[in-house]
Write an enzyme that holds these catalytic residues in place. Structure first.
Site, PDB file in Angstrom:
ATOM      1  N   ARG A   1       0.869  -1.182   0.000  1.00 11.27           N
ATOM      2  CA  ARG A   1       0.000   0.000   0.000  1.00 11.27           C
ATOM      3  C   ARG A   1       0.903   1.228   0.000  1.00 11.27           C
ATOM      4  O   ARG A   1       1.588   1.525   0.970  1.00 11.27           O
ATOM      5  CB  ARG A   1      -0.887  -0.006   1.237  1.00 11.27           C
ATOM      6  N   GLY A   2       0.942   1.946  -1.130  1.00 10.16           N
ATOM      7  CA  GLY A   2       1.900   3.021  -1.318  1.00 10.16           C
ATOM      8  C   GLY A   2       1.809   4.120  -0.273  1.00 10.16           C
ATOM      9  O   GLY A   2       2.837   4.627   0.191  1.00 10.16           O
ATOM     10  N   GLU A   3       0.605   4.518   0.108  1.00  3.52           N
ATOM     11  CA  GLU A   3       0.454   5.616   1.054  1.00  3.52           C
ATOM     12  C   GLU A   3       1.057   5.297   2.415  1.00  3.52           C
ATOM     13  O   GLU A   3       1.426   6.198   3.167  1.00  3.52           O
ATOM     14  CB  GLU A   3      -1.025   5.977   1.208  1.00  3.52           C
ATOM     15  N   ASP A   4       1.177   4.006   2.733  1.00  4.44           N
ATOM     16  CA  ASP A   4       1.703   3.604   4.045  1.00  4.44           C
ATOM     17  C   ASP A   4       3.229   3.492   4.053  1.00  4.44           C
ATOM     18  O   ASP A   4       3.892   3.975   4.978  1.00  4.44           O
ATOM     19  CB  ASP A   4       1.130   2.239   4.458  1.00  4.44           C
TER      20      ASP A   4
ATOM     21  N   GLU B 143      -4.354  -7.539  -6.471  1.00  3.37           N
ATOM     22  CA  GLU B 143      -3.030  -8.118  -6.669  1.00  3.37           C
ATOM     23  C   GLU B 143      -2.838  -9.330  -5.762  1.00  3.37           C
ATOM     24  O   GLU B 143      -2.260 -10.352  -6.171  1.00  3.37           O
ATOM     25  CB  GLU B 143      -1.946  -7.075  -6.376  1.00  3.37           C
TER      26      GLU B 143
END
Length: 581
Positions: A26-29, A92
């Site tokens: 999760r990119g934002e994390d 994914e």
């Protein structure tokens, strides 16, 4: 002779997977920080890692993303606090678990500041996120059901659990992940040789010096003349043992690189960046870089190969002491100059030997005889006699002669008898160019006049010429340019006087290039035809006084004149005459 094929065990098999690792997160994390560092560490370890980018999730890119998952050998799932809130991450994940079932893809979860039990039980942020998805996708309940099943299944897998920065060091945590992945993927090997004939037995000798079971810090040397395969051996050893270390660095062409402006600083920076994948260090000076290497690597078990070292300054800048490195570290130094190793206290040295006859035949067959069947054994033996066990010479000539006719082989041999192959000669001449003037004069005199003569005789004559022969010849021995054999004769190759000598030919070529078309302007004459041409009235038109000066100049001691006179009478019977200007 039938053609033979040889390939390196480390490079012969083709990769079954376009990607080694796919990282799902999760990119934002965790994009800026943990995942970036993990990806960098994998790349530095030679692992081809695909990193997902949420910015590219549009249209065809989504299909490419799923294709990347399908083509990855390992999937790393980074479960973070808000992971389940991303439907892309969950899609994914479903694809990853499908590849695990159908293609036996290995799946490794990382629980980053979350509890595996919360994911299995769909509690906390994961339960809240899925509840929100159910409300949004009420009509697509099957999709949410697959997400739940994939989360529960993945959370049951063995992986790594990172709690927080206070209880664990994040860098060490990432290194553990990479180390385990490396055991599956293996480090991308260095290219060794197209046909590594004779490499295995020589690697075995080096491995015995390394003594990998020992936990001490060990420096060893690989020594020999140019073209013998020192670098090839070092690469093969590196490939075999790299996975046993916390960090590795192979620095090629140290001699050449260090001769450039700030070359040593560049090498220090490369060494540190390859081993310390996360830390951003700026090396400003050689002394500063040396202190950085000592301070940053003293607790790390590392593998360092310094290839083609020719000066102790290079070792002092890159690996001054064993205490610079952690227990179990291994430093391998390849060099043409044994004294570089001796002066640095490296007494574990492997002297690389030329190929024996069987090995030479195999190597030449691999390159030159896979398309040609009409080459006689006599021609093959003559080519091998010229190469004299030097792998470089066999490879260069074998590649050149591949597919050529018998007449072209014979023509090549005639050409080689007159002048050396340029590519081979260029490699050998590196050792000559590194000599000082005294050493060059001694080397050239031996190449032209004294090969096969007794050491005592050579020393007396050259000392009388004002040369410092004792230390000069010792230096030539250390640089693999001269050998003193068991009967105290001076040779330029271990194989003895009966074989062709590429080193001797290199030295004689240096003299010929002084004036290719006029032997009278060269500093030394040794060939009968050249001497006859220079001394003949039609060519030289010189007085007896001029000839006497040509023959006897630079001979300082009157007592040694008889030695040269003896050489002259030998010349009248067909032996070479020493004419040294």
């Amino acid at each position: 002779m039938s053609s033979l094929s040889y390939s390196s065990p480390s490079s012969s098999s083709e990769a079954k997977w376009p990607f080694d690792v796919f990282i799902n997160f999760r990119g934002e994390d965790v994009r800026y920080g943990f995942v970036t560092d993990l990806h960098s560490c994998l790349i530095h370890g030679g692992i081809n890692a695909y990193i997902d980018s949420e910015d590219l999730r549009r249209g065809d890119e989504i299909l490419e993303l799923m294709k990347a998952i399908d083509e990855s050998r390992i999937a790393v799932l980074v479960f973070s606090e808000n992971y389940a809130s991303s439907r892309w991450c969950l899609d994914e994940l479903v694809k990853v678990m499908e590849c695990r079932r159908l293609k036996k893809q290995r799946v490794l979860p990382v629980f980053y500041k979350v509890e595996p039990g919360d994911i299995r039980g769909l509690r906390g942020s994961y339960g809240d996120a899925l509840t929100g998805h159910e409300k949004k996708f009420g009509q697509d309940y099957e999709r949410v059901k697959k997400w739940k099943q994939a989360l529960i299944e993945a959370a049951d897998l063995s992986g790594w659990h990172y709690v927080d920065g206070q209880s664990q060091d994040e860098t060490e945590f990432i290194e553990r992940i990479v180390k385990e992945i490396s055991t599956t993927v293996k480090r991308v090997p260095l290219s060794v040789a197209k046909y590594p004939v004779g490499v295995r037995c020589r690697v075995k000798e080096v491995m015995s010096l390394l003594s990998m079971v020992s936990n001490d810090v060990r420096m060893i040397g690989i020594w020999g003349t140019g073209g013998l395969g020192k670098t090839t051996i070092a690469k093969d050893v590196y490939n075999r043992i790299a996975s046993q270390f916390d960090g590795c660095s192979f620095l090629p062409n140290v001699r050449e690189t260090s001769s450039r402006p700030d070359g040593l600083v560049h090498l220090q920076d490369k060494l540190l960046s390859e081993i310390l994948w996360k830390e951003s260090l700026v090396v400003l000076s050689v002394d500063g870089g040396a202190n950085m290497i000592r301070d940053r690597l003293c607790c790390r078990k590392i593998l360092l190969v310094l290839d083609d070292v020719d000066h102790e300054d290079q070792l002092n800048a890159l690996a001054r002491e064993c205490e610079w490195f952690g227990r179990g570290s291994r430093i391998i130094v390849t060099t043409r100059d044994k004294h570089v190793l001796t002066s640095h206290g490296i007494d574990l040295v492997y002297k690389v030997q030329p190929l024996d006859q069987d090995e030479a035949v195999k190597l030449l067959s691999s390159y030159a005889l896979n398309q040609t069947n009409d080459i006689s054994r006599d021609l093959i033996d003559k080519i091998l006699g010229y190469a004299n066990g030097l792998p470089l010479a066999i490879v260069v000539l074998g590649a050149f002669l591949c597919g050529r006719s018998r007449g072209e082989w014979e023509s090549t041999l005639e050409q080689l008898a007159e002048c050396p192959n340029e590519k081979i000669n260029r490699v050998l001449k590196v050792s000559f160019d590194a000599l000082d003037n005294n050493q060059k004069d001694i080397f050239l005199d031996i190449a032209c006049f004294f090969k096969g003569r007794k050491m005592e005789y050579v020393t007396r004559v050259l000392d009388s010429c004002g040369l410092h022969t004792s230390i000069g010849i010792q230096t030539l021995i250390e640089r693999s340019l001269v050998t003193i054999v068991h009967d105290h004769t001076v040779q330029m190759h271990d194989r003895g006087v009966q074989t062709h000598d590429l080193i001797q030919q290199m030295g004689q070529d240096v003299i010929k290039r002084e004036c290719p078309n006029d032997p009278g302007k060269r500093s030394r004459l040794w060939c009968y035809d050249d001497v006859y041409e220079v001394l003949s009235a039609a060519t030289v038109r010189a007085s007896h006084e001029t000839i006497d000066n040509l023959i006897f100049s630079n001979l300082r001691a009157i007592t040694e004149l008889q030695l040269v006179i003896n050489d002259y009478f030998l010349f009248l019977g067909g032996e070479p005459l020493m004419l040294r200007a």
